[in-house]
Design a protein around this motif. Structure first.
Motif, short mmCIF file in Angstrom:
data_model
loop_
_atom_site.label_atom_id
_atom_site.label_comp_id
_atom_site.label_asym_id
_atom_site.label_seq_id
_atom_site.Cartn_x
_atom_site.Cartn_y
_atom_site.Cartn_z
N LEU A 9 0.96 -1.13 0.02
CA LEU A 9 -0.06 -0.06 0.17
C LEU A 9 1.07 1.20 0.01
N GLY A 39 1.37 -6.51 2.79
CA GLY A 39 1.25 -6.62 1.48
C GLY A 39 1.22 -7.95 0.84
N GLU A 70 -1.74 1.28 -4.40
CA GLU A 70 -0.67 0.36 -4.18
C GLU A 70 0.79 0.73 -5.11
#
Length: 77
Positions: A9, A39, A70
């Motif tokens: 992110l 992640g 992202e």
């Protein structure tokens, strides 16, 4: 050819899964955890005639990462 893609992110995007992990670690007695960001890792194996970092970048931009929220990093293996 193999590639590994790390998707995380972007800074400033809320990470509820990371917060849940942080809370669970605290509940399990792991003190001092100030922040957790969660992640994903994607491993891809490509046929030699289709293997290029540019092609993998296309895959990331099209499907593997939501580039609005992202970031991704490609590691050629």
């Amino acid at each position: 050819m193999k590639a590994r893609i790390f998707v995380t992110l972007k800074d400033g995007v809320l990470d509820p899964q990371g917060q849940a992990i942080q809370g669970a670690l605290g509940a399990l007695g792991f003190s001092g955890v100030e922040s957790v960001r969660q992640g994903k890792v994607i491993d891809i194996e490509l046929a030699p005639e289709h293997a290029s970092e540019e092609r993998i970048r296309e895959m990331c931009e099209t499907l593997l990462a939501n580039t609005v929220i992202e970031d991704y990093r490609i590691e050629m293996l």
